[in-house]
Scaffold this active site. Structure first.
Site, PDB file in Angstrom:
ATOM      1  CD  GLU A 112       0.275   1.008   3.190  1.00  0.00           C
ATOM      2  OE1 GLU A 112      -0.027   2.104   2.694  1.00  0.00           O
ATOM      3  OE2 GLU A 112       1.031   0.889   4.163  1.00  0.00           O
ATOM      4  CG  PHE A 113       2.504   2.861  -2.565  1.00  0.00           C
ATOM      5  CD1 PHE A 113       3.852   2.929  -2.234  1.00  0.00           C
ATOM      6  CD2 PHE A 113       2.077   1.799  -3.344  1.00  0.00           C
ATOM      7  CE1 PHE A 113       4.749   1.979  -2.682  1.00  0.00           C
ATOM      8  CE2 PHE A 113       2.966   0.832  -3.797  1.00  0.00           C
ATOM      9  CZ  PHE A 113       4.304   0.920  -3.469  1.00  0.00           C
ATOM     10  NE  ARG A 115      -1.599  11.364   1.107  1.00  0.00           N
ATOM     11  CZ  ARG A 115      -2.049  12.384   0.400  1.00  0.00           C
ATOM     12  NH1 ARG A 115      -1.472  13.563   0.528  1.00  0.00           N
ATOM     13  NH2 ARG A 115      -3.069  12.230  -0.419  1.00  0.00           N
ATOM     14  CD  GLU A 116      -2.786   6.416  10.955  1.00  0.00           C
ATOM     15  OE1 GLU A 116      -3.460   6.031  11.922  1.00  0.00           O
ATOM     16  OE2 GLU A 116      -1.536   6.506  10.970  1.00  0.00           O
ATOM     17  CG  ASN A 172       7.029   4.532   3.062  1.00  0.00           C
ATOM     18  OD1 ASN A 172       6.441   5.145   2.178  1.00  0.00           O
ATOM     19  ND2 ASN A 172       6.406   3.786   3.946  1.00  0.00           N
ATOM     20  N   GLY A 228       7.698  11.357  11.906  1.00  0.00           N
ATOM     21  CA  GLY A 228       7.253  10.429  12.943  1.00  0.00           C
ATOM     22  C   GLY A 228       6.132   9.573  12.415  1.00  0.00           C
ATOM     23  CB  CYS A 231       4.558   4.661   7.872  1.00  0.00           C
ATOM     24  SG  CYS A 231       2.877   4.005   7.908  1.00  0.00           S
ATOM     25  CE  LYS A 234       5.646  -0.108  11.338  1.00  0.00           C
ATOM     26  NZ  LYS A 234       5.466  -0.913  10.122  1.00  0.00           N
TER      27      LYS A 234
END
Length: 282
Positions: A112-113, A115-116, A172, A228, A231, A234
């Site tokens: 997946e690409f 944004r939350e 990312n 931060g 994603c 990490k």
């Protein structure tokens, strides 16, 4: 395959799972999540045509990803003999993908690409669609998106699972690096009395389409400097760890990680960062 008989299962209903849910509005969906009573063994009676696995991969203390939740799901799917395509959406390194693919003969990786905060819109309008695994299985997943989803861009690219993983991590890591780069450029404005403003600078520089408008604001969308969330920190840590295990030294990314940790360690962690065991320590 008539639309009213198309059965779709989603395991994990965070922002990625919910985006998949919204993307298939007319399908018969069976959702398994920590808050639901549904279990994997129930899929035997559901007989899904496809399973989307959208589970978290928290950070281990050494920077690698914790894939235990995903591995347990694949083991359980195999245990109950649920025979359909298993599409993994979670971000995992190539070594983990290789291990997971051994649990099923019908494994497709579809990174997946998203944004939350805009996950549904990002999925529907995504510019990059990657499917990885057996070509026939990938083509079947592509046809499922074409026939049953509301995605607008249905141009899928098929590759191997290892390349797909590195594409995801590279994007990312690059965007995180871009965030930190503009944080440092912002320091020039903070330390000089220019007539022009930072906003004027951003409005002009993003006219160069090679740079674009994303990931250049300082502070970022969370009101903090550096990068931060659940994603970027990490994924950079996981990529550095994976590369180290195959004797590749990502020295530039290490320096970016170190500088970002110095910045973000001054802030209180968000709930999402705590959930994913994000560490801003060097």
């Amino acid at each position: 395959m008539p639309e009213d008989t198309f059965n779709l299962a989603i395991i994990g209903h965070g922002f990625v799972g919910k985006a998949i849910d919204e993307c298939f509005p007319k399908s018969n969906k069976f959702i398994i999540d920590i808050d639901s009573k549904n279990q994997i063994k129930d899929l035997v009676d559901i007989n899904p045509n496809i399973i989307f696995i959208c589970l978290p991969t928290p950070m281990n203390d050494d920077g690698s990803i914790n894939s235990k939740i995903i591995e347990s799901v694949f083991i359980e799917i195999k245990k109950y003999g649920i025979d359909c395509i298993n599409v993994l959406k979670s971000t995992v390194t190539p070594d983990v993908l290789q291990k997971l693919s051994q649990h099923t003969s019908r494994f497709v990786y579809n990174p997946e690409f998203l944004r939350e905060n805009t996950a549904v819109d990002d999925l529907i309008n995504s510019q990059i669609n990657i499917l990885a695994g057996n070509r026939n299985d990938c083509l079947e997943v592509q046809n499922i998106f074409i026939n049953f989803s509301i995605k607008k861009n249905l141009n899928f690219k098929i590759t191997d699972i290892e390349t797909a993983s590195i594409i995801k991590y590279t994007i990312n890591a690059f965007l995180a690096s871009k965030v930190l780069f503009f944080n440092q450029i912002k320091e020039i404005f903070d330390n000089q009395n220019f007539n022009g403003s930072w906003d004027d600078f951003l409005n002009l520089i993003c006219l160069d389409t090679r740079i674009g408008e994303s990931h250049i604001n300082v502070p970022g969308p969370d009101g903090k400097k550096g990068f931060g969330g659940a994603c970027f920190p990490k994924d950079i840590a996981a990529l550095i760890n994976y590369a180290s295990n195959i004797n590749v030294d990502l020295s530039i990314l290490k320096e970016i990680q170190e500088k970002n940790n110095n910045i973000r360690s001054e802030y209180k962690k968000s709930n999402r960062e705590a959930e994913q065991n994000i560490k801003f320590t060097n």
